[in-house]
Every structure is written in C-alpha cells, then in structure tokens.
Design a protein around this motif. Sequence first.
Motif, PDB file in Angstrom:
ATOM      1  N   GLN A 229      19.629   5.145   4.898  1.00 40.18           N
ATOM      2  CA  GLN A 229      18.743   5.209   6.063  1.00 40.18           C
ATOM      3  C   GLN A 229      19.212   6.227   7.098  1.00 40.18           C
ATOM      4  O   GLN A 229      18.422   6.691   7.922  1.00 40.18           O
ATOM      5  N   LEU A 246       9.494   3.578  -5.356  1.00 38.06           N
ATOM      6  CA  LEU A 246       9.019   4.145  -4.097  1.00 38.06           C
ATOM      7  C   LEU A 246       8.627   3.054  -3.107  1.00 38.06           C
ATOM      8  O   LEU A 246       8.909   3.154  -1.906  1.00 38.06           O
ATOM      9  N   ASP A 247       7.989   2.013  -3.606  1.00 37.62           N
ATOM     10  CA  ASP A 247       7.617   0.903  -2.725  1.00 37.62           C
ATOM     11  C   ASP A 247       8.862   0.219  -2.162  1.00 37.62           C
ATOM     12  O   ASP A 247       8.893  -0.158  -0.983  1.00 37.62           O
ATOM     13  N   GLN A 250      10.356   2.457   0.524  1.00 34.50           N
ATOM     14  CA  GLN A 250       9.558   2.393   1.744  1.00 34.50           C
ATOM     15  C   GLN A 250       9.824   1.099   2.510  1.00 34.50           C
ATOM     16  O   GLN A 250      10.004   1.102   3.731  1.00 34.50           O
ATOM     17  N   SER A 251       9.876  -0.016   1.788  1.00 30.38           N
ATOM     18  CA  SER A 251      10.092  -1.305   2.447  1.00 30.38           C
ATOM     19  C   SER A 251      11.457  -1.379   3.125  1.00 30.38           C
ATOM     20  O   SER A 251      11.627  -2.097   4.121  1.00 30.38           O
ATOM     21  N   GLU A 275       8.573  10.866   7.323  1.00 28.68           N
ATOM     22  CA  GLU A 275       7.676  10.023   8.110  1.00 28.68           C
ATOM     23  C   GLU A 275       6.333   9.827   7.410  1.00 28.68           C
ATOM     24  O   GLU A 275       5.692   8.771   7.552  1.00 28.68           O
ATOM     25  N   PHE A 277       6.034   9.792   4.056  1.00 23.29           N
ATOM     26  CA  PHE A 277       6.337   8.854   2.979  1.00 23.29           C
ATOM     27  C   PHE A 277       6.362   7.413   3.496  1.00 23.29           C
ATOM     28  O   PHE A 277       5.778   6.509   2.889  1.00 23.29           O
ATOM     29  N   LEU A 278       7.021   7.192   4.623  1.00 21.26           N
ATOM     30  CA  LEU A 278       7.142   5.839   5.170  1.00 21.26           C
ATOM     31  C   LEU A 278       5.801   5.294   5.637  1.00 21.26           C
ATOM     32  O   LEU A 278       5.629   4.073   5.758  1.00 21.26           O
ATOM     33  N   GLY A 280       3.200   5.686   3.798  1.00 20.40           N
ATOM     34  CA  GLY A 280       2.488   5.339   2.572  1.00 20.40           C
ATOM     35  C   GLY A 280       2.006   6.496   1.733  1.00 20.40           C
ATOM     36  O   GLY A 280       1.411   6.296   0.666  1.00 20.40           O
ATOM     37  N   ARG A 282       2.129   9.262  -1.023  1.00 16.17           N
ATOM     38  CA  ARG A 282       2.903   9.373  -2.260  1.00 16.17           C
ATOM     39  C   ARG A 282       2.694  10.721  -2.938  1.00 16.17           C
ATOM     40  O   ARG A 282       2.944  10.874  -4.134  1.00 16.17           O
TER      41      ARG A 282
END
Length: 474
Positions: A229, A246-247, A250-251, A275, A277-278, A280, A282
């Motif tokens: 992070q 990827l999910d 992101q989580s 930002e 990517f975070l 959503g 892809r």
Amino acid sequence: MGQTLKTLLQTRWGDGWLIGLSSEEFWQRLGELISVFAAYKESCGAHSPGVLIIEPDPLLFLATCLSAWSEGCTVVLANPRWGDRDRQQLQALVSPNLNAPLRPGIKSYPCQVRESQPGQILIPTGGSSGQIKFAVHTWDTLSVAIAGFRAHFGVGAVQAYCVLPLFHVSGLMQALRVLTSGGQLALQSYSKLKNRERWLLPPGGFLSLVPTQLQDLLALGDEFIPWLQSFRAVLLGGAPAGKSLLDQAQSLGIPVALTYGMTETAAQVATLLPEEFLAGNRSSGRPLPHVNLAILNDQGQPQRSGQTGRVVIQTKSLALGYTDCSSDQGYNEKVAHVIGTAHPTGFTADDMGYLDAGGYLHIVGRSSSKIITGGENVFPEAIEAVLLATGWVSDACVVGLPCDRWGQRLCALVVMDSAKRLADLPGLLRSLLAPYKLPKQWILVSALPRTAQGKLSRPQALALAQKILGMDSI
C-alpha cells in the motif's frame, strides 16, 4: 535527446543511488570497466565492438552494461538461464567468444553484431517463430520512454523497487528511470523478497510485478499489505491478471497500475493510474504522453470506439528493428523499416484490443499462438520442436490453459513411443529449455486434432486439453 549516457554517469558519479547493493562498489567497478571497454573499442578499429552480457549478478550487470554502452559498444543482453538450444541460437546470431571474457570474473564477452551502430543496445524478446531475437534500441529511444513515464505519473525523481531481471526491458527500464531522474533503486531477488527481506525505499516509489508475484505476496500474510500500500504504484503487467486477484488487490487498497507494453516499445505505452484502478477500472489505461495508439481492422482501416482490431503503436520509443535469424546477415532490414518511426502507420502489435470512449486501452487477446506465462513470452512451436527432437515424441502441441496464478499455464499434449514413459519426459527437457518454457501439465494422447489440410488445430487441442482436465466450462 538531452544528456548522453556518458554525461549522465559523470553527473551522478559517486551518488548513493543503489539500495541493497553497494553504490561505492558500483562506481568503483564502473570506473574500472570504462577503461576496459574504451581499450576494447579502440582495438576494434572501424568496426563497432559488440559486447555480450550474460552476467547474473545485478551489480556487475549494471556496471558492465552502463560502462560498455557509454563507451559506444553495441551491448547485447542475454538471459543467464537460457538452455542449450537458446545458446546455440545466440551463437548463430552474434558469434560470441565465450572463452575470452573481456574482464576476468565478469560474464561479458566479445561478439559480432552485423550492421550495428555504436551505442545500440539489443534487448532479448521472443520471435513469432519461437526463435530468439533482439529488439535494437538506443539511448534516445529508451530516453523517450523514460520521459513519458515520468510525465504520465507526474513525478520528478523516480524511486523504484526492482525484483525483475535486468536483462528484461521491464527490469532495465526501472534502473534507467532511476538513474536519469536522480532517484534511488532498490535491487533484490524476488526469492529474498518472498522470504520477508525488504529494503527501505524513499516514499512514493514504484514496484513492478507480474501477476503471479502479486498473488504470492498477498498470500504471505498481512505484513506485506501495508508495504504494498505504501507505493505510489504497483505496476502490474507481463501477463493477464485474473479477476479474483484484481478484486482482492482493490479491496485491500493496493495501488495497482495495470500496464501494457513490450520490448519493442521500451516497456510501457499505456498504463492505468492507481486511483483509476481503485475506482474499479480494469483497462490497461490511457496511452503515455509519448505514444499514439490506433486500432485497425484487417484492411488497415481505423476502428471506432469499442470495436476490436490490431493494436498499432506510434512512438519515438520504438526499437529500430530486430536482430534475428530471419536473414542471412542477422539484421532484418525489412522488419527494421516496419518498426522504425518513419513507417507511416507505426508498429502493428500482435495484440488484439479496443479503445473505449474515454481513450482507455482494453486488450482482448493475441492474433498469434504466443502464450504469456508468468510474464514470459513463450511460443509453443519452439517447445514442440524440442519435444520432437528428443525422438520420444511423434507429435506434440503446447497450449496455454487459463490460470489465475500464471496468466496461462503451459500444457503439452503429446503422442509418444509406447516404449517411453510420459513421467520421464519433463526431466529430459530441463537442460534444453529455460524453466519458464517447461510445461506444467502433460497429457498423453493417441492423436492430435488437425485440419483438413493436415495442419495442427490449436483451438481444438486447447479444447481437448480442457475436456480431459475437466475444465470444459472455463
């Protein structure tokens, strides 16, 4: 294109730019080797001196590469893990004298690169036939890509944590971004990182991984998550990443930056900002400032937003051409013209994709049989040729099975002599192929699917493998 490499090295001389390695030793080695390669160049007279580097030690690799390159040698980078067949191709391409290292204790050798110009650097990449070939770059082409990277992310000094091999464009460009921008480079083997050894990098750094590596690090426990992070971006490319990975990233708030690029383009040509990517997204992101992307159909006509076609790249970071075995003299002038920036349409990649209404690139597949596994390009024809050459196999087909961990997992379907055992075949290949080219799944079949013309049907072979393995629904 701004500073030359030689001027840059003089400007940064003595800086503590390396983390995990001794910067002092690096500069000492560099000074010694500059004298070695200057003398070597002088001894070659009018000929452009070639230097083959097969050095696994990262400090020695950097010192050798930068010293030879800055002195105007033609530098050829090679994978120390190449197998016997790969090295035979290397011998045919650049005729290295492996019995006469240019410096005792360092794996750098005189070689011959026909039609080369002083100061070129040849970076290995896979060919459409599976043969080794090199993309021919210069300090100028790579400098364009570095400037585009810095502008895309809006950074001055680039701080990078590199666990990728330096002979790959993905590793080499990390070192050059740092060197040119005044940043620091943490160099470490991926195996040591997995063993929880970590160096401290200045804030706002970049980490480059292939999907398999990110998956491994996330599986090692909570201690890696705050570290991941902390980066400005975790650049993720080299292979398709599974949705579940990827999910998960992101989580957890991992600042992933999905990237698209290749050796021919000096790494990235499109990159998704963390930002985005975070939030959503892809896609592979928008083109970097130094790049124009187009999507063309089979007739060479531009496709509208959302329509799939071949990805075409225009940028001054393009390689000048290839050095390969496709011509008698090693340097393929036809391919060089197609790659070179003077070509009216640019470089047509092997990839199929589309640009959405926002200008984001989406890659949907490849037009050839190329398989990408763990970030490495693999051409099945090359593996099949080695299998047939053993005499144990009468027919073979290598396919890429969908795999969240590797992007694709190599699977070999083989027709074998009944007197031989399938279980013994992998061991036979270990000295002939690099580890990433070894199939992870083996299937013995009585016959392989072929077209009416007798050609191997790869789609049918893939479907057969999935059926045998119970993967019909994938």
